[in-house]
Design an enzyme around this catalytic site. Structure first.
Site, PDB file in Angstrom:
ATOM      1  N   GLY A 130      17.475  18.622  24.995  1.00  0.00           N
ATOM      2  CA  GLY A 130      17.142  19.341  24.326  1.00  0.00           C
ATOM      3  C   GLY A 130      17.951  20.966  24.266  1.00  0.00           C
ATOM      4  O   GLY A 130      17.075  21.988  23.832  1.00  0.00           O
ATOM      5  N   SER A 131      19.156  21.010  24.594  1.00  0.00           N
ATOM      6  CA  SER A 131      19.545  22.525  24.658  1.00  0.00           C
ATOM      7  C   SER A 131      19.892  23.195  23.320  1.00  0.00           C
ATOM      8  O   SER A 131      19.751  24.493  23.488  1.00  0.00           O
ATOM      9  CB  SER A 131      20.659  22.959  26.057  1.00  0.00           C
ATOM     10  OG  SER A 131      21.678  22.117  24.957  1.00  0.00           O
ATOM     11  N   ASN A 132      19.913  22.133  22.391  1.00  0.00           N
ATOM     12  CA  ASN A 132      20.170  22.932  21.228  1.00  0.00           C
ATOM     13  C   ASN A 132      18.750  23.228  20.480  1.00  0.00           C
ATOM     14  O   ASN A 132      19.356  24.417  20.104  1.00  0.00           O
ATOM     15  CB  ASN A 132      20.912  21.987  20.631  1.00  0.00           C
ATOM     16  CG  ASN A 132      22.569  21.686  20.057  1.00  0.00           C
ATOM     17  OD1 ASN A 132      23.474  22.960  20.405  1.00  0.00           O
ATOM     18  ND2 ASN A 132      22.952  21.237  21.005  1.00  0.00           N
TER      19      ASN A 132
ATOM     20  N   HIS B 229      27.447  18.873  15.877  1.00  0.00           N
ATOM     21  CA  HIS B 229      28.064  16.913  16.456  1.00  0.00           C
ATOM     22  C   HIS B 229      28.972  17.875  17.115  1.00  0.00           C
ATOM     23  O   HIS B 229      29.901  18.514  17.100  1.00  0.00           O
ATOM     24  CB  HIS B 229      28.556  16.136  15.289  1.00  0.00           C
ATOM     25  CG  HIS B 229      29.274  14.932  16.203  1.00  0.00           C
ATOM     26  ND1 HIS B 229      29.437  13.832  16.543  1.00  0.00           N
ATOM     27  CD2 HIS B 229      30.756  15.055  16.138  1.00  0.00           C
ATOM     28  CE1 HIS B 229      30.265  13.079  17.180  1.00  0.00           C
ATOM     29  NE2 HIS B 229      31.501  13.536  16.751  1.00  0.00           N
TER      30      HIS B 229
ATOM     31  N   ASN C 168      22.651  17.846  11.150  1.00  0.00           N
ATOM     32  CA  ASN C 168      23.200  17.537  12.834  1.00  0.00           C
ATOM     33  C   ASN C 168      23.675  18.064  13.502  1.00  0.00           C
ATOM     34  O   ASN C 168      24.903  18.893  11.998  1.00  0.00           O
ATOM     35  CB  ASN C 168      23.301  16.193  12.417  1.00  0.00           C
ATOM     36  CG  ASN C 168      23.907  15.270  13.525  1.00  0.00           C
ATOM     37  OD1 ASN C 168      23.127  15.379  14.579  1.00  0.00           O
ATOM     38  ND2 ASN C 168      25.033  14.736  13.555  1.00  0.00           N
TER      39      ASN C 168
ATOM     40  N   MET D 184      19.963  10.768  19.641  1.00  0.00           N
ATOM     41  CA  MET D 184      20.996   9.860  19.630  1.00  0.00           C
ATOM     42  C   MET D 184      20.921   8.077  18.970  1.00  0.00           C
ATOM     43  O   MET D 184      20.172   7.223  20.113  1.00  0.00           O
ATOM     44  CB  MET D 184      21.602   9.607  21.429  1.00  0.00           C
ATOM     45  CG  MET D 184      21.432  10.625  21.976  1.00  0.00           C
ATOM     46  SD  MET D 184      22.684  12.216  20.160  1.00  0.00           S
ATOM     47  CE  MET D 184      24.307  11.226  21.390  1.00  0.00           C
ATOM     48  N   ARG D 185      20.104   8.027  17.809  1.00  0.00           N
ATOM     49  CA  ARG D 185      19.755   7.188  17.195  1.00  0.00           C
ATOM     50  C   ARG D 185      20.155   7.532  15.825  1.00  0.00           C
ATOM     51  O   ARG D 185      19.761   8.069  14.679  1.00  0.00           O
ATOM     52  CB  ARG D 185      17.849   6.797  17.157  1.00  0.00           C
ATOM     53  CG  ARG D 185      17.858   5.664  16.987  1.00  0.00           C
ATOM     54  CD  ARG D 185      16.266   5.745  17.008  1.00  0.00           C
ATOM     55  NE  ARG D 185      15.699   4.723  16.557  1.00  0.00           N
ATOM     56  CZ  ARG D 185      15.840   3.189  17.122  1.00  0.00           C
ATOM     57  NH1 ARG D 185      16.135   2.844  18.061  1.00  0.00           N
ATOM     58  NH2 ARG D 185      14.957   2.672  15.655  1.00  0.00           N
ATOM     59  N   LEU D 186      20.654   6.529  15.147  1.00  0.00           N
ATOM     60  CA  LEU D 186      20.556   6.377  13.857  1.00  0.00           C
ATOM     61  C   LEU D 186      20.005   6.352  12.699  1.00  0.00           C
ATOM     62  O   LEU D 186      19.114   5.333  12.388  1.00  0.00           O
ATOM     63  CB  LEU D 186      21.760   4.690  13.693  1.00  0.00           C
ATOM     64  CG  LEU D 186      23.700   4.407  13.826  1.00  0.00           C
ATOM     65  CD1 LEU D 186      23.591   3.365  13.539  1.00  0.00           C
ATOM     66  CD2 LEU D 186      24.653   5.663  13.298  1.00  0.00           C
TER      67      LEU D 186
END
Ligand code: GAR
Length: 202
Positions: free
Chosen positions: A13-15, A109, A107, A90-92
């Site tokens: 959760g750093s972002n 990336h 998002n 981290m889930r589609l």
């Protein structure tokens, strides 16, 4: 009225924390309406609680994707979220979710897309031997790591680097550009032309 962000995360959760610090400092004019994790043990949830934010664990394990995403949509709608921010989620996402928030999901990336989509992008780039890598903030569409690009930042790959030191250099840029991208979207001063996001100068 301040626009309401819904943060989705799965881990550290750093972002999210960088965004939250900008909101608290008044650098980003928005409100974090809710932080949701599909993993109960996510460090990001604990951080959210320590910042006095609404933090919800919605475990995804064992739930079929569409059913899970339907619950997630309901939760975000209940919190009247204007913009969904994926921060290490981290889930589609299924089309059900993406169609519920058209051009309202961002998002981040850790590569210069379209290079190295998917998992472990920093390691992929390092092992490939690129001399420059970075990060990308993009709108989410129905293909993985694919939507129109809002912001990118490049970093060099240095001779003494490891995949971990490269990841750390990229992360520093992630923390900077995500808030910038959110600010653009919340301002409404942009248009999407095909794949191109054209930001209108203020
Ligand atoms: C970040 O590097 C983010 O770019 C990446 O996961 C990390 C989450 O870190 N996301 C992806 O790889 C998505 N495909 P954080 O939990 O400390 O923000």
């Amino acid at each position: 009225m301040r626009k309401r962000l819904g943060i989705l995360l799965s881990g550290r959760g750093s972002n999210f924390e960088a965004i939250a610090r900008n909101v608290i400092a008044g650098v980003l004019d928005a409100e974090i309406a809710v932080v949701i994790s599909n993993r109960e043990s996510a460090q990001g949830l604990a951080t959210a609680r320590s910042l006095g934010l609404k933090a919800i664990a919605l475990p995804s394990k064992g739930t079929e994707r569409e059913a899970f995403d339907t619950q997630l949509v309901e939760l975000l709608r209940r919190h009247e979220v204007d913009l969904v921010v994926l921060a290490g989620y981290m889930r589609l996402l299924s089309p059900i979710f993406i169609r519920a928030f058209p051009q309202r999901i961002l998002n981040i990336h850790p590569s210069l897309l379209p290079a190295f989509p998917g998992l472990d992008a920093q390691h992929q780039a390092f092992e490939y031997g690129v001399k420059v890598s970075g990060c990308t903030v993009h709108f989410v569409d129905e293909q993985l790591d694919n939507g129109p690009i809002l912001r990118q930042a490049a970093v060099p790959v240095l001779p003494h680097d490891t995949a971990d030191s490269l990841s750390a250099r990229i992360l520093e840029q992630e923390h900077r550009v995500y808030s910038e991208a959110i600010r653009i979207v919340l301002s409404g001063r942009y248009r999407i032309e095909g794949r191109r996001v054209v930001v209108e100068e203020s």
